[in-house]
Design an enzyme around this catalytic site. Structure first.
Site, PDB file in Angstrom:
ATOM      1  N   TYR A 159       0.841  -1.206   0.000  1.00 24.24           N
ATOM      2  CA  TYR A 159       0.000   0.000   0.000  1.00 24.24           C
ATOM      3  C   TYR A 159       0.879   1.261   0.000  1.00 24.24           C
ATOM      4  O   TYR A 159       0.494   2.301  -0.535  1.00 24.24           O
ATOM      5  CB  TYR A 159      -0.961  -0.034   1.194  1.00 24.24           C
ATOM      6  CG  TYR A 159      -2.216   0.787   0.977  1.00 24.24           C
ATOM      7  CD1 TYR A 159      -3.103   0.495  -0.049  1.00 24.24           C
ATOM      8  CD2 TYR A 159      -2.501   1.875   1.807  1.00 24.24           C
ATOM      9  CE1 TYR A 159      -4.247   1.257  -0.245  1.00 24.24           C
ATOM     10  CE2 TYR A 159      -3.647   2.635   1.618  1.00 24.24           C
ATOM     11  CZ  TYR A 159      -4.508   2.313   0.592  1.00 24.24           C
ATOM     12  OH  TYR A 159      -5.638   3.068   0.406  1.00 24.24           O
ATOM     13  N   LYS A 166      -3.179   8.289   2.966  1.00 26.45           N
ATOM     14  CA  LYS A 166      -4.393   8.084   3.782  1.00 26.45           C
ATOM     15  C   LYS A 166      -4.195   8.622   5.198  1.00 26.45           C
ATOM     16  O   LYS A 166      -5.146   9.141   5.801  1.00 26.45           O
ATOM     17  CB  LYS A 166      -4.782   6.603   3.817  1.00 26.45           C
ATOM     18  CG  LYS A 166      -5.296   6.049   2.490  1.00 26.45           C
ATOM     19  CD  LYS A 166      -6.494   6.800   1.933  1.00 26.45           C
ATOM     20  CE  LYS A 166      -7.139   6.069   0.758  1.00 26.45           C
ATOM     21  NZ  LYS A 166      -8.085   6.920   0.007  1.00 26.45           N
TER      22      LYS A 166
HETATM   23  P1  NAD Z   1     -12.289   3.998  -8.338  1.00 26.05           P
HETATM   24  O1  NAD Z   1     -11.132   3.785  -9.252  1.00 26.05           O
HETATM   25  O2  NAD Z   1     -13.612   3.615  -8.843  1.00 26.05           O
HETATM   26  O3  NAD Z   1     -12.335   5.500  -7.823  1.00 26.05           O
HETATM   27  C1  NAD Z   1     -11.185   6.320  -7.732  1.00 26.05           C
HETATM   28  C2  NAD Z   1     -11.564   7.626  -8.361  1.00 26.05           C
HETATM   29  O4  NAD Z   1     -10.514   8.602  -8.193  1.00 26.05           O
HETATM   30  C3  NAD Z   1     -11.823   7.507  -9.869  1.00 26.05           C
HETATM   31  O5  NAD Z   1     -13.129   7.971 -10.174  1.00 26.05           O
HETATM   32  C4  NAD Z   1     -10.788   8.421 -10.485  1.00 26.05           C
HETATM   33  O6  NAD Z   1     -11.243   9.069 -11.664  1.00 26.05           O
HETATM   34  C5  NAD Z   1     -10.577   9.409  -9.357  1.00 26.05           C
HETATM   35  N1  NAD Z   1      -9.360  10.209  -9.525  1.00 26.05           N
HETATM   36  C6  NAD Z   1      -8.085   9.769  -9.607  1.00 26.05           C
HETATM   37  N2  NAD Z   1      -7.256  10.816  -9.849  1.00 26.05           N
HETATM   38  C7  NAD Z   1      -8.045  11.932  -9.889  1.00 26.05           C
HETATM   39  C8  NAD Z   1      -7.802  13.312 -10.104  1.00 26.05           C
HETATM   40  N3  NAD Z   1      -6.551  13.775 -10.345  1.00 26.05           N
HETATM   41  N4  NAD Z   1      -8.849  14.177 -10.086  1.00 26.05           N
HETATM   42  C9  NAD Z   1     -10.112  13.725  -9.865  1.00 26.05           C
HETATM   43  N5  NAD Z   1     -10.421  12.432  -9.666  1.00 26.05           N
HETATM   44  C10 NAD Z   1      -9.380  11.557  -9.685  1.00 26.05           C
HETATM   45  O7  NAD Z   1     -11.924   3.163  -7.025  1.00 26.05           O
HETATM   46  P2  NAD Z   1     -12.602   3.130  -5.560  1.00 26.05           P
HETATM   47  O8  NAD Z   1     -12.049   1.897  -4.945  1.00 26.05           O
HETATM   48  O9  NAD Z   1     -14.041   3.338  -5.668  1.00 26.05           O
HETATM   49  O10 NAD Z   1     -11.894   4.351  -4.815  1.00 26.05           O
HETATM   50  C11 NAD Z   1     -12.615   5.386  -4.169  1.00 26.05           C
HETATM   51  C12 NAD Z   1     -11.965   5.739  -2.843  1.00 26.05           C
HETATM   52  O11 NAD Z   1     -12.115   4.656  -1.941  1.00 26.05           O
HETATM   53  C13 NAD Z   1     -10.471   6.018  -2.912  1.00 26.05           C
HETATM   54  O12 NAD Z   1     -10.154   7.077  -2.037  1.00 26.05           O
HETATM   55  C14 NAD Z   1      -9.866   4.732  -2.396  1.00 26.05           C
HETATM   56  O13 NAD Z   1      -8.567   4.891  -1.851  1.00 26.05           O
HETATM   57  C15 NAD Z   1     -10.885   4.417  -1.311  1.00 26.05           C
HETATM   58  N6  NAD Z   1     -10.840   3.046  -0.802  1.00 26.05           N
HETATM   59  C16 NAD Z   1     -11.000   1.992  -1.645  1.00 26.05           C
HETATM   60  C17 NAD Z   1     -10.935   0.701  -1.140  1.00 26.05           C
HETATM   61  C18 NAD Z   1     -11.078  -0.480  -2.049  1.00 26.05           C
HETATM   62  O14 NAD Z   1     -10.761  -1.590  -1.637  1.00 26.05           O
HETATM   63  N7  NAD Z   1     -11.570  -0.324  -3.260  1.00 26.05           N
HETATM   64  C19 NAD Z   1     -10.719   0.497   0.231  1.00 26.05           C
HETATM   65  C20 NAD Z   1     -10.574   1.590   1.076  1.00 26.05           C
HETATM   66  C21 NAD Z   1     -10.632   2.870   0.539  1.00 26.05           C
END
Ligand code: NAD
Length: 259
Positions: A159, A166
């Site tokens: 990570y 984070k």
């Molecule tokens: P996802 O890829 O669907 O979403 C990530 C989003 O970030 C995308 O829509 C992307 O376009 C956007 N993004 C990236 N760079 C950007 C920029 N410069 N400007 C604007 N938007 C930008 O994946 P997700 O898993 O739905 O992620 C959403 C959040 O959840 C993130 O913060 C991720 O770290 C967090 N998260 C995810 C998980 C998991 O297991 N999927 C677990 C804990 C936290």
């Protein structure tokens, strides 16, 4: 029971496709009666976001790269125009780190990509909260939710720099909650267990993360985006009116375990 988000206006950042956590949250809000605005990053995903947005009550779909102050200013101007100068809900579900920094050693993270990850994944919450503040103040208050992960508190293999981002996001959430509370604006985070999304796929060893949660978490079962959305709906709704500066873990209880 009345629809919990009837009359609420929500801006959702971070929908990339139907698997995005942001989309699951948007659907909950829409089902509860909210009117929505979406941002997308880059032409590549414009169509996918627009196609999803037409399936719910959407006032605005607009581009936003959170690295750009100009984009953030323009977007919140457009949101103000679409929602009569007010905003009730902000969903921040955005993160990025270069794929090469999500494998190998954290020690090898170069300076430029370290700041890139923190800029997109943590500072963007600060920029968006500041831009949302006058619109939420006008609405008499508001609620902001961001997405975090246990890797910001403890070391999770691979990570790496995203964990550091984070940790910064978590602290930013608390400082924002402190500043904005007097305007009745709440700021909280959800710490989600592994959910199979576009962003998750770029983390080396993601299937191992999923397997370990299933093996060791008290509930021994995977979580999905809709579980996260249910937590977000609680934090964004009136039921959490006295909850701010906190993190809600939606991870089958994994965070509680020492081993
Ligand atoms: P996802 O890829 O669907 O979403 C990530 C989003 O970030 C995308 O829509 C992307 O376009 C956007 N993004 C990236 N760079 C950007 C920029 N410069 N400007 C604007 N938007 C930008 O994946 P997700 O898993 O739905 O992620 C959403 C959040 O959840 C993130 O913060 C991720 O770290 C967090 N998260 C995810 C998980 C998991 O297991 N999927 C677990 C804990 C936290």
């Amino acid at each position: 029971m009345a629809a919990p988000f009837e009359g609420k206006r929500a801006l959702v950042l971070g929908v990339a496709n139907k698997r995005s956590i942001a989309w699951a949250i948007a659907q909950r809000l829409a089902d509860g009666g909210a009117r929505l605005a979406f941002t997308y990053q880059g032409e590549r995903i414009q169509k996918s976001v627009a196609d999803l947005a037409v399936t719910v009550d959407t006032a605005l779909v607009t581009e936003c790269d959170v690295r750009s102050d100009d984009d953030v200013t323009r977007v919140f101007g457009e949101v103000g125009d679409a929602f009569g100068g007010e905003l009730d809900i902000l969903v921040h579900s955005v993160a990025f780190a270069a794929a090469e920094d999500l494998e190998g050693r954290f020690t090898d993270t170069p300076r430029d990509r370290f700041w890139l990850a923190l800029d997109i994944s943590a500072y963007s919450l600060v920029a968006c909260a500041k831009a949302a503040e006058p619109l939420m103040e006008q609405a008499g208050g508001g609620s902001i939710v961001t997405m975090t992960y246990l890797g910001g508190e403890r070391v999770v293999p691979h990570y790496n720099v995203m964990g550091v981002a984070k940790a910064t996001l978590d602290a930013s959430m608390r400082y924002l909650a402190s500043d904005l509370g007097e305007k009745n604006i709440r700021v909280n985070a959800i710490s989600a267990g592994p959910v199979r999304t576009l962003a998750a796929r770029s983390i080396a060893g993601f299937p191992t993360m999923e397997a370990i949660v299933e093996e060791r978490a008290p509930l021994h079962r995977p979580i999905d985006a809709d579980d996260v959305a249910a937590g977000a709906a609680y934090l964004l709704g009136d039921g959490a009116k006295n909850v701010t500066g906190t993190t809600l873990y939606v991870d089958s209880g994994y965070h509680a375990m020492g081993m």
